[in-house]
Design an enzyme around this catalytic site. Structure first.
Site, PDB file in Angstrom:
ATOM      1  N   ASP A 262       0.871  -1.164   0.000  1.00  0.00           N
ATOM      2  CA  ASP A 262       0.000   0.000   0.000  1.00  0.00           C
ATOM      3  C   ASP A 262       0.915   1.222   0.000  1.00  0.00           C
ATOM      4  O   ASP A 262       2.083   1.141   0.381  1.00  0.00           O
ATOM      5  CB  ASP A 262      -0.958  -0.002   1.200  1.00  0.00           C
ATOM      6  CG  ASP A 262      -2.140   0.945   0.966  1.00  0.00           C
ATOM      7  OD1 ASP A 262      -2.082   1.761   0.014  1.00  0.00           O
ATOM      8  OD2 ASP A 262      -3.126   0.884   1.720  1.00  0.00           O
ATOM      9  N   TRP A 263       0.365   2.348  -0.420  1.00  0.00           N
ATOM     10  CA  TRP A 263       1.193   3.541  -0.640  1.00  0.00           C
ATOM     11  C   TRP A 263       1.771   4.048   0.694  1.00  0.00           C
ATOM     12  O   TRP A 263       1.053   4.562   1.543  1.00  0.00           O
ATOM     13  CB  TRP A 263       0.356   4.612  -1.346  1.00  0.00           C
ATOM     14  CG  TRP A 263       0.437   4.537  -2.847  1.00  0.00           C
ATOM     15  CD1 TRP A 263       0.768   5.575  -3.679  1.00  0.00           C
ATOM     16  CD2 TRP A 263       0.211   3.414  -3.714  1.00  0.00           C
ATOM     17  NE1 TRP A 263       0.775   5.158  -5.000  1.00  0.00           N
ATOM     18  CE2 TRP A 263       0.445   3.844  -5.047  1.00  0.00           C
ATOM     19  CE3 TRP A 263      -0.120   2.069  -3.507  1.00  0.00           C
ATOM     20  CZ2 TRP A 263       0.317   2.991  -6.150  1.00  0.00           C
ATOM     21  CZ3 TRP A 263      -0.241   1.230  -4.611  1.00  0.00           C
ATOM     22  CH2 TRP A 263      -0.019   1.690  -5.898  1.00  0.00           C
TER      23      TRP A 263
END
Ligand code: BGC
Length: 740
Positions: A262-263
């Site tokens: 995930d970012w």
């Protein structure tokens, strides 16, 4: 030397078709052979470049070999507008608007896998047209608490429902040569403190509740990508978690696609190398503009990894595994033969969005058949509430969209009513007048400085002589409502909406409350209001879909994908388990003490706790009569199957669809089990008077639980019940049988 010259000369002299293609470009060759061929041609630096971002949403390819870049996009309700190379701000394109599809809660509420396929196919076409080869979605984190700000992006509380709805979505997307990236793996069940919570959950709950939808996504949906979650499990961040990624996902389930972080979910280089992360995105990219060199070089899976290899601290075994996965992604998407071109903003896409919306809207209550609205007997309709006009496609976090058009509930109602009746609108309450996300603005001016008393007085006055009063409120996409990175503070509606609804209920007998949300809400006025509709964030076609339900053009057929509790204490995560609502950046445990008893698995067990509306509940404008269910045998062998049949008849005067639900109850087991669990469902369309027989075939899998000592799924011999129901509390019939 002579030989080389000769070969070169031959290559030049022969027409291209007769030259031998490199193995990796030969589409007739098996995928793995092509992957190995490229792997053998890559330099160390080229390999490293493949496994981390080069911009906010993309990663490098290998130009020398004609391997394209990877371009990702959110997801999961429409294609995100283009941002600048290295910033969250808009790139300012004028051709990056999309169709917004209904939120995934709405899709789950259709209980119709055909709608999932239509959704996946349509959004996949938009992703493809915009030249993305990875869609960041769908999300299948289980609905554990109604406070989770991101429940609207997921598919409800039940692992069986979520598993069956996610598979066709993935298949639909991937038909377009676009990878579905299923998120967030795993245990990301609240937003507050999502980077620092260490989930403590027993293996039974992990395997029975939180993992099945992901497993189905991988094994049946054949998802090409999966996104790690922000939170921790067993003390390790999920984006580089040995147990979840190496042991379960890759070893137990045989996942051969890419694990994407995930970012900003990657925190440790050594763990990222060793624990199954394949592509790193979003790690502190403050910037190309601000930094002195390329910020992406500082990613864990960039220079730090390269240096460790060059200094001999780690080998290249893990690197090669990651690269193989990225290459598979390329062959499956950007380099796949006959990949369709996709399409954007087509009439078919709008029609799909509308149809999914119409099938997902849930009629919760309809006393005295108040709905549908009969326009032949209606002179005036009063619409009240901010959500009747507020654009809901902007906001909520990464799923925020820039749409070509969004039909508000009020516009939808006005268009449908035409000149058949007068439609007046009054505000009722002021919620959140803002409308901006990362530079996308709704352009709406929703400012209103009047006091709540003034607004209520105006609403009551408008209601007085109206034939119907439709209150349209609920939550919105602002922080603290239904939004990423924040949770709700409580189950109650904000902005004084309860007062408005109660005042309207006193002013009219014909009140319809439409709740727009991705979460359950408290309804202290439930007994005062005759008709209640659960609407969702439906996207571009929000108003049209709602109007067609209210006016009866479409007979409602949605059913709740999660339980509506009366109060927060009725939710096991809050009464028994832990929920951490205060912001805290320190790593902290959150214990899932409620174990497998999530949603109806909890309410079923309680004598005193009755849900406000149960899981699986949803009414229709027609009525259905169920026959007595039968089984084709009284016993089932461990390797056999059993078929349960039931007839359902439309006993009303309108065509309609009913969702027939099959639950299984294990009468005696060595470990505690829920009273019953969903193990089948079928949406059936019936004309007035029509009757159909529905058959469910179950096998051992439907009877099994996860034994955390044997570490295996077990079906224990003994008595079981197959329960046919119209919701978790509306039981229509029971058949008993025995497993030998
Ligand atoms: C979200 C992801 C999303 C990513 C990229 C993160 O903040 O958790 O779901 O795909 O951002 O926008």
């Amino acid at each position: 030397m002579k030989k080389v010259l000769f070969t070169l000369a031959l290559a030049v002299a022969l027409p291209l078709s007769a030259q031998q293609k490199p193995v990796y470009l030969d589409t007739a060759k098996p995928l793995e052979e092509r992957v190995e061929d490229v792997l053998g041609r890559l330099t160390l630096k080229e390999k490293i470049a493949l496994i981390h971002a080069q911009s906010k949403f993309s990663s490098a390819g290998v130009p020398r070999l004609g391997i394209p870049e990877t371009w990702t996009t959110d997801g999961p309700h429409g294609i995100r507008p283009e941002v600048l190379w290295d910033e969250w701000n808009q790139a300012g394109w004028t051709n990056d608007s999309c169709v917004a599809y209904p939120a995934l809660t709405c899709l789950a509420a259709t209980w119709n896998p055909e709608m999932s396929m239509l959704y996946g196919k349509s959004i996949g076409e938009e992703a493809r047209y915009r030249n993305k080869n990875m869609l960041l979605g769908p999300g299948v984190n289980i609905y554990r608490t109604p406070l989770n700000g991101r429940n609207f992006e997921y598919m409800g509380e039940d692992p069986y429902l979520a598993a069956h709805m996610v598979v066709p979505y993935i298949q639909g997307v991937q038909q377009n040569g676009v990878a579905a990236c299923v998120k967030h793996f795993a245990l990301n069940n609240q937003e507050i403190n999502r980077h620092s919570l260490n989930v403590v959950v027993d293996d039974r709950a992990l395997y029975e509740i939180y993992l099945p939808a992901f497993k189905a996504a991988v094994q049946q949906g054949k998802a090409w990508a999966i996104m790690g979650a922000y939170n921790l499990y067993k003390g390790q961040h999920c984006c580089h978690n040995e147990y979840l990624l190496n042991n379960i996902l890759k070893s137990e389930w045989g996942f051969d696609g890419v694990v994407v972080s995930d970012w900003g979910g990657t925190h440790d280089t050594d763990e990222a190398i060793a624990n199954g992360l394949d592509m790193e995105f979003g790690t502190g990219t403050d910037g190309l503009a601000k930094g002195t060199n390329n910020a992406y070089d500082n990613y864990h899976l960039a220079m730090p990894y390269l240096e460790r290899i060059q200094k001999g601290k780690v080998g290249t075994k893990e690197l090669d595994d990651k690269v193989r996965r990225v290459l598979r992604l390329a062959f499956r998407t950007t380099m796949s033969e006959g990949r369709p071109y996709g399409s954007m903003l087509s009439p078919e896409h709008y029609a799909a969005a509308r149809r999914i919306g119409e099938e997902g809207i849930v009629l919760l209550k309809n006393a005295n058949g108040l709905l549908p609205i009969d326009l032949n007997k209606t002179k005036k309709i009063a619409v009240v509430g901010e959500n009747a006009v507020k654009m809901m496609t902007v906001g909520g976090g990464s799923s925020s969209l820039k749409v070509q058009r969004e039909i508000s509930p009020l516009d939808g109602i006005r268009q449908r009513v035409g000149d058949k009746a007068e439609v007046v609108y009054v505000r009722g309450y002021v919620g959140d007048a803002s409308g901006e996300y990362n530079g996308v603005v709704t352009g709406q001016n929703l400012e209103d400085n009047r006091s709540p008393e003034e607004l209520i007085a105006e609403a009551v006055e408008a209601a007085a002589d109206a034939d119907y009063v439709i209150f349209i409120g609920g939550l919105n996409k602002s922080a603290g409502q239904d939004s990423e990175d924040s949770d709700r503070k409580g189950l109650e509606l904000s902005y004084g909406q309860d007062n408005v609804i109660s005042a309207l209920a006193k002013a009219t007998k014909n009140l319809v409350v439409v709740n727009i949300s991705g979460n359950a809400i408290a309804m202290p006025w439930v007994n005062e209001v005759p008709a209640i509709v659960q609407d969702w964030y439906i996207g571009s076609e929000a108003g049209d879909a709602l109007a067609s339900i209210l006016m009866g053009d479409v007979n409602p057929s949605g059913k709740l994908p999660f339980t509506f509790p009366v109060k927060l204490e009725d939710v096991p995560a809050h009464s028994l388990g832990e929920y951490v609502g205060e912001r805290n950046r320190q790593v902290q445990d959150v214990k899932y003490n409620e174990s497998i008893f999530v949603g109806y698995r909890w309410t079923d067990k309680q004598k005193k706790v009755k849900p406000l509306f149960p899981f699986g509940h949803g009414l229709s404008y027609t009525t259905f009569a169920y026959g007595k269910p039968t089984a084709d045998s009284k016993t089932m062998s461990a390797d056999g199957a059993l078929t349960v049949k039931v007839t359902v008849k439309n006993t009303g005067t309108r065509a309609g669809q009913e969702v027939v639900q099959l639950y299984i109850s294990d009468k005696k087991s060595s470990l505690p089990r829920p009273v019953k669990e969903l193990k089948g469902f079928r949406k059936v369309k019936l004309a007035p008077g029509e009757e159909k027989e529905i058959a469910f075939t179950i096998d051992k899998e439907a009877l099994s639980f996860f034994d955390d000592v044997q570490y295996a799924w077990i079906a224990e011999p003994g008595k079981f019940e197959a329960i046919i129901a119209a919701s978790a509390t509306d039981i229509k019939g029971v058949v008993s049988f025995e497993l030998n």
